[in-house]
Design a protein around this motif. Sequence first.
Motif, PDB file in Angstrom:
ATOM      1  N   GLU A  57      17.939  69.970  56.990  1.00 47.42           N
ATOM      2  CA  GLU A  57      17.371  69.273  57.943  1.00 47.42           C
ATOM      3  C   GLU A  57      18.284  67.740  57.485  1.00 47.42           C
ATOM      4  O   GLU A  57      19.222  66.859  58.287  1.00 47.42           O
ATOM      5  CB  GLU A  57      16.258  68.038  58.207  1.00 47.42           C
ATOM      6  CG  GLU A  57      15.289  69.460  59.204  1.00 47.42           C
ATOM      7  CD  GLU A  57      14.235  68.526  59.851  1.00 47.42           C
ATOM      8  OE1 GLU A  57      13.514  67.621  58.703  1.00 47.42           O
ATOM      9  OE2 GLU A  57      13.539  69.423  59.884  1.00 47.42           O
ATOM     10  N   LYS A  58      18.884  66.966  56.315  1.00 48.42           N
ATOM     11  CA  LYS A  58      19.402  66.342  55.650  1.00 48.42           C
ATOM     12  C   LYS A  58      21.071  66.916  55.944  1.00 48.42           C
ATOM     13  O   LYS A  58      21.515  65.882  55.900  1.00 48.42           O
ATOM     14  CB  LYS A  58      18.957  66.083  54.568  1.00 48.42           C
ATOM     15  CG  LYS A  58      19.799  65.234  53.283  1.00 48.42           C
ATOM     16  CD  LYS A  58      18.957  65.332  52.220  1.00 48.42           C
ATOM     17  CE  LYS A  58      20.014  63.577  51.329  1.00 48.42           C
ATOM     18  NZ  LYS A  58      19.974  63.606  50.050  1.00 48.42           N
ATOM     19  N   GLU A  59      21.211  67.866  55.786  1.00 47.54           N
ATOM     20  CA  GLU A  59      22.954  68.125  55.514  1.00 47.54           C
ATOM     21  C   GLU A  59      22.979  67.977  56.633  1.00 47.54           C
ATOM     22  O   GLU A  59      24.099  68.093  57.122  1.00 47.54           O
ATOM     23  CB  GLU A  59      22.165  69.664  54.567  1.00 47.54           C
ATOM     24  CG  GLU A  59      22.196  69.331  53.378  1.00 47.54           C
ATOM     25  CD  GLU A  59      22.026  71.252  52.634  1.00 47.54           C
ATOM     26  OE1 GLU A  59      22.190  72.115  52.910  1.00 47.54           O
ATOM     27  OE2 GLU A  59      21.775  71.273  50.889  1.00 47.54           O
ATOM     28  N   ALA A  60      22.404  68.827  57.790  1.00 47.45           N
ATOM     29  CA  ALA A  60      22.809  68.731  59.244  1.00 47.45           C
ATOM     30  C   ALA A  60      22.547  67.660  59.689  1.00 47.45           C
ATOM     31  O   ALA A  60      23.947  66.844  60.248  1.00 47.45           O
ATOM     32  CB  ALA A  60      22.261  69.505  60.073  1.00 47.45           C
ATOM     33  N   GLN A  62      24.148  64.669  57.632  1.00 47.26           N
ATOM     34  CA  GLN A  62      25.559  64.578  57.231  1.00 47.26           C
ATOM     35  C   GLN A  62      26.157  64.701  57.737  1.00 47.26           C
ATOM     36  O   GLN A  62      27.222  64.403  57.929  1.00 47.26           O
ATOM     37  CB  GLN A  62      25.190  64.793  55.489  1.00 47.26           C
ATOM     38  CG  GLN A  62      26.080  64.404  54.507  1.00 47.26           C
ATOM     39  CD  GLN A  62      25.906  62.613  55.031  1.00 47.26           C
ATOM     40  OE1 GLN A  62      25.037  62.221  54.707  1.00 47.26           O
ATOM     41  NE2 GLN A  62      27.003  62.273  54.721  1.00 47.26           N
ATOM     42  N   GLU A  63      26.326  66.424  58.505  1.00 47.82           N
ATOM     43  CA  GLU A  63      27.219  66.962  58.993  1.00 47.82           C
ATOM     44  C   GLU A  63      27.675  66.047  60.845  1.00 47.82           C
ATOM     45  O   GLU A  63      28.564  65.917  60.915  1.00 47.82           O
ATOM     46  CB  GLU A  63      26.850  67.833  58.869  1.00 47.82           C
ATOM     47  CG  GLU A  63      26.548  68.765  57.745  1.00 47.82           C
ATOM     48  CD  GLU A  63      26.800  70.632  58.399  1.00 47.82           C
ATOM     49  OE1 GLU A  63      26.694  70.770  59.085  1.00 47.82           O
ATOM     50  OE2 GLU A  63      26.768  71.072  56.913  1.00 47.82           O
ATOM     51  N   GLU A  64      25.906  65.975  60.944  1.00 45.47           N
ATOM     52  CA  GLU A  64      26.826  64.933  61.987  1.00 45.47           C
ATOM     53  C   GLU A  64      27.050  63.759  61.967  1.00 45.47           C
ATOM     54  O   GLU A  64      28.213  63.022  62.752  1.00 45.47           O
ATOM     55  CB  GLU A  64      24.908  64.802  62.874  1.00 45.47           C
ATOM     56  CG  GLU A  64      24.679  66.064  63.391  1.00 45.47           C
ATOM     57  CD  GLU A  64      23.436  65.517  64.122  1.00 45.47           C
ATOM     58  OE1 GLU A  64      22.634  65.328  64.598  1.00 45.47           O
ATOM     59  OE2 GLU A  64      22.358  67.254  64.282  1.00 45.47           O
ATOM     60  N   LYS A  65      27.397  63.084  60.666  1.00 41.01           N
ATOM     61  CA  LYS A  65      27.255  61.568  60.384  1.00 41.01           C
ATOM     62  C   LYS A  65      29.174  61.503  60.214  1.00 41.01           C
ATOM     63  O   LYS A  65      29.996  60.775  61.044  1.00 41.01           O
ATOM     64  CB  LYS A  65      26.158  61.282  59.602  1.00 41.01           C
ATOM     65  CG  LYS A  65      27.062  59.935  58.841  1.00 41.01           C
ATOM     66  CD  LYS A  65      26.308  59.103  57.075  1.00 41.01           C
ATOM     67  CE  LYS A  65      26.825  58.347  57.091  1.00 41.01           C
ATOM     68  NZ  LYS A  65      26.507  57.446  55.880  1.00 41.01           N
ATOM     69  N   ASP A  66      29.275  62.017  59.660  1.00 40.58           N
ATOM     70  CA  ASP A  66      30.656  62.838  59.226  1.00 40.58           C
ATOM     71  C   ASP A  66      31.148  62.468  60.005  1.00 40.58           C
ATOM     72  O   ASP A  66      32.468  62.368  60.050  1.00 40.58           O
ATOM     73  CB  ASP A  66      30.536  63.664  57.927  1.00 40.58           C
ATOM     74  CG  ASP A  66      30.063  63.447  56.853  1.00 40.58           C
ATOM     75  OD1 ASP A  66      29.852  62.823  56.736  1.00 40.58           O
ATOM     76  OD2 ASP A  66      30.466  64.546  56.278  1.00 40.58           O
ATOM     77  N   ALA A  67      31.098  64.291  61.380  1.00 38.71           N
ATOM     78  CA  ALA A  67      31.624  64.348  62.059  1.00 38.71           C
ATOM     79  C   ALA A  67      32.106  62.786  63.269  1.00 38.71           C
ATOM     80  O   ALA A  67      32.628  62.492  63.925  1.00 38.71           O
ATOM     81  CB  ALA A  67      30.379  65.353  62.706  1.00 38.71           C
TER      82      ALA A  67
END
Length: 82
Positions: A57-60, A62-67
């Motif tokens: 969930e943390k990685e997901a 982080q990916e959303e934040k980066d996007a």
Amino acid sequence: MSTLNAFSEKERAYHAYQARQNYLCEQSCSKRALERLETLEAAQEALQAENETLQAEKEALQEEKDAALAELARLRAQLRDS
């Protein structure tokens, strides 16, 4: 002499009884310790699974934040170019 033999037999019987009681107590303690260990192992496995889920969930996130940051940077660049 028969009194001494009777006393010796009773003493042997008592020691045999006491040995059985000690054995049963040790077996009971071992069983409880094994059950506690199994419970702790199950709890540890559950925590590990929860940790893996939280990490995913943390990685997901982080990916959303980066996007989102990339989209924000794109929109800012588009505004500057306008």
